[in-house]
Enzyme design. Structure first.
Site, PDB file in Angstrom:
ATOM      1  CB  CYS A 140      -0.952  -0.005   1.183  1.00 24.79           C
ATOM      2  SG  CYS A 140      -2.231  -1.236   0.956  1.00 24.79           S
ATOM      3  CG  HIS A 141       0.641   3.639   2.121  1.00 20.65           C
ATOM      4  ND1 HIS A 141      -0.141   2.896   2.955  1.00 20.65           N
ATOM      5  CD2 HIS A 141      -0.193   4.382   1.369  1.00 20.65           C
ATOM      6  CE1 HIS A 141      -1.417   3.186   2.724  1.00 20.65           C
ATOM      7  NE2 HIS A 141      -1.480   4.075   1.768  1.00 20.65           N
TER       8      HIS A 141
END
Ligand code: HEM
Ligand code: FES
Lengths: 176, 434
Positions: A140-141
């Site tokens: 995701c990040h």
């Protein structure tokens, strides 16, 4: 009370409005509290998992409280690389021993929930990328966890959480 | 309302007179968006977007209310109920595409409206309150759209809900319990879906209320205009109806053409295919992104990858993302130039365009995967974003020499002509064609 400037009316006025105010606040409490997890959600469910089929180097995803749990059988090399790290240099300093059951340090049991914003990191499934520290990688990040599922890089602040668990036998672990 | 020469409502029909005495609602409408509202005669098409935003809200409410007649807010069946709308309900596919693309159109219109405000400094005195209420509307819209996107309970819905409520867990001490309270559980599930539906239904009506305040505040000073020079005399204005009802009607036609092109020819262009996969709490999609209208802010969130002093990266990203919008609240006091319009502010204008490019770059990075070079570009662009509002704008306002302003709106329209009719007695006739 007459004479000291406070009239009977003032007292009644303040008392009545305060009472109404307290009543209003009291009514607010259930309105806010109803949003918290309900009894059935909270019911401390525990789940038993058979781990006999997990070979060293493999991992499975189990479900506890409707969230994924990673159960990983570490290889000796993975344990060695986790122990080789200078703990003081970590963002969330913990040793592999602190994160596992004594005598069963090869069983790394953590929530499969990234401590950044809650995605399921990759690395437990067959063929998934494990990231540059050989543990887990959150797409995701971009948080990277090592072989003890400790945060090493990226925005996540904490190591993957270790849920309460105990071994019912050598092949069965109870989570919760 | 605001100028002494505004037309007065004089109902001729006895029924209308009767109503006017008991409840002057038609009078209110006449003074708000009718012939009783004098508006600067020189508004350009950038002034169409307020009415368009109002139209988009009505569109969302109408399509939303009918969708709610078929939708089931239960984690077990929500996805299927949306597929039922798409396949079985009469015209259901059209209503859903109209609602989903209506949200995108709403944001396109509102972003244009906001950047109009940036360029013409519409936030300056005496219109600060209009601006502040506008920022509140934008925040409410973001909350509404976010919760709406959760309703179909696809993969993006689920993981969007998880990640966005995860933002709150960054707050020290109260964060994790707050996230549990918001979700009513440890992960998004039935409790979360139900409350999101309830609030998604409610918030548009709250937005409607704030829009009424926004327009009320607008009618006190009246609309600004492309010169930024205030209305001085009757010849500076024309009545809203028929002049701007006609112009807004034309704009609405263009809006509807773009909107229908999306709904009928590219209904999924702005959506993400992963949201057609039912929610799976055990597997995060490889590349999760919010809807396009959140991308610039999402890029700012992801730009913080390492701890800053004692503040953890996670909290920093969340603070920066919210500050990116909250900084707009301070705009009326950060831009101290006495001149409003960007037309007369050569230096300010350059930085305005730089900001537009910066936000587009952020938007692009927010939609891209969290890897290089996008992370680094987001970091630079985020820094520039805050620099623009907190440093560049105050400095530019104080060092810049603005160009000379026209004396009045009428002069700006007709030129410094001896024959320009400036007498107060001039009836508000059609703008002369030069
Ligand atoms: C500010 C106005 C609104 C915005 C920006 C908005 C936005 C959205 C968005 C982005 C979705 C997801 C669409 C999708 O991908 O399927 C959605 C779904 C939905 N909305 Fe709204 N909405 C608004 C007003 C309303 C209102 C007033 C209602 C009901 C009274 C409503 C009812 C629904 C329902 C039932 C769904 C689920 C069906 C679906 O997913 O298509 N909405 N909304
Ligand atoms: S949720 Fe894992 S890095 Fe953000």
């Amino acid at each position: 009370m007459a004479g000291d400037g406070v009239r009977r009316r003032d007292f009644i006025n303040i008392a009545a409005v305060s009472f109404a105010g307290v009543g209003g606040l009291a009514a607010l409490y259930p309105l806010i509290s109803q949003m918290a997890p309900s009894a059935d959600v909270l019911a401390e469910s525990s789940t038993e998992i058979d781990i006999s089929a997990i070979a060293p180097g493999q991992a499975i995803k189990a479900v506890w409280r409707k969230q994924p749990v990673f159960i990983r059988n570490l290889t000796p090399e993975e344990i060695k690389s986790a122990d080789a790290v200078d703990v003081a240099s970590l963002r969330d300093p913990q040793t592999l021993e602190q994160r596992t059951t004594a005598g069963k340090t090869n069983w790394l049991i953590t929530m499969g929930v990234c401590t950044h914003l809650g995605c399921v990191p990759l690395g437990a499934g067959e063929g998934e990328v494990k990231g540059e520290f050989g543990g887990y990688f959150c797409p995701c990040h971009g948080s990277v966890y090592d072989t003890a599922a400790r945060i090493r890089k990226g925005p996540a602040p904490k190591n993957l959480e270790v849920p309460p668990h105990e071994f019912s036998s050598d092949t069965v672990v109870k989570i919760g | 309302m605001s100028f002494p020469w505004a037309n007065e409502y004089k109902p001729s029909h006895p029924l209308m007179q009767w109503i006017d005495e008991k409840l002057p609602l038609p009078r209110f409408v006449y003074n708000a968006v009718g012939a009783g509202y004098p508006v600067p005669r020189n508004l350009n098409y950038m002034w169409n977007f307020g009415v368009l935003a109002g139209f988009a809200l009505v569109l969302q409410i109408v399509t939303g209310v009918v969708l709610a007649m078929h939708y089931a807010a239960n984690a077990g069946v929500a996805f299927d109920s949306v597929e039922h709308i798409m396949r079985d309900v009469n015209w259901g596919w059209m209503l859903r595409y109209a609602h989903a693309n209506g949200a995108s159109m709403f944001f396109i219109v509102v972003y244009t409206h906001i950047f109009r405000g940036f360029f013409y400094s519409s936030y300056k005195a005496p219109r600060e309150m209009i601006w502040l209420l506008g920022v509140v509307i934008f925040l409410l819209m973001m909350a509404t759209a976010f919760m709406g996107y959760v309703l179909p309970w696809g993969q993006m819905s689920f993981w969007g809900a998880k990640v966005i409520t995860g933002l709150f867990s960054a707050i020290p001490l109260v964060g994790p319990p707050l996230q549990e309270w918001l979700l009513g559980g440890f992960a998004p599930d039935n409790a979360a879906l139900n409350r999101f539906f309830s609030l998604h239904f409610l918030l548009p009506f709250v937005i409607l209320g704030v829009i009424i305040l926004h327009v009320w505040a607008l009618h006190i000073p009246g609309s600004s205009n492309p010169t930024g020079v205030e209305v001085k005399q009757e010849s500076d204005t024309v009545p809203f109806h028929p002049y701007y009802t006609a112009k807004d009607g034309f704009g609405l036609g263009i809006f509807l053409m773009v909107y229908c092109a999306l709904v009928f020819f590219a209904p999924n262009l702005l959506g993400h295919p992963d949201n057609y996969i039912p929610a799976n709490p055990l597997s995060t999609p490889a590349h999760i992104v919010p809807e396009w209208y959140f991308w610039p802010f999402y890029a700012i969130l992801r730009a913080f990858t390492s701890d800053f002093l004692i503040i953890p990266a996670k909290l920093m990203g969340v603070l920066a993302m919210f500050s990116a919008i909250l900084v707009w609240f301070f705009l009326p006091w950060l831009d101290t130039s006495p001149v409003r319009s960007g037309h007369y502010r050569p230096l300010f204008r350059k930085f305005f365009y730089a900001l537009v490019i910066d936000v587009l770059v952020l938007g692009y990075c927010g939609g891209a995967p969290a890897e290089e070079p996008y992370v680094m570009i987001s970091q630079i662009a985020s820094m520039y974003y805050f620099l623009h509002f907190l440093v560049i704008l105050p400095i530019v306002s104080s060092i810049e020499t603005p160009q000379p302003l026209p004396f009045s709106i009428t002069e700006a329209v007709l030129g410094k002509d001896e024959h320009a009719t400036l007498a107060p007695a001039t009836p508000p006739s059609a703008p002369a064609v030069a």
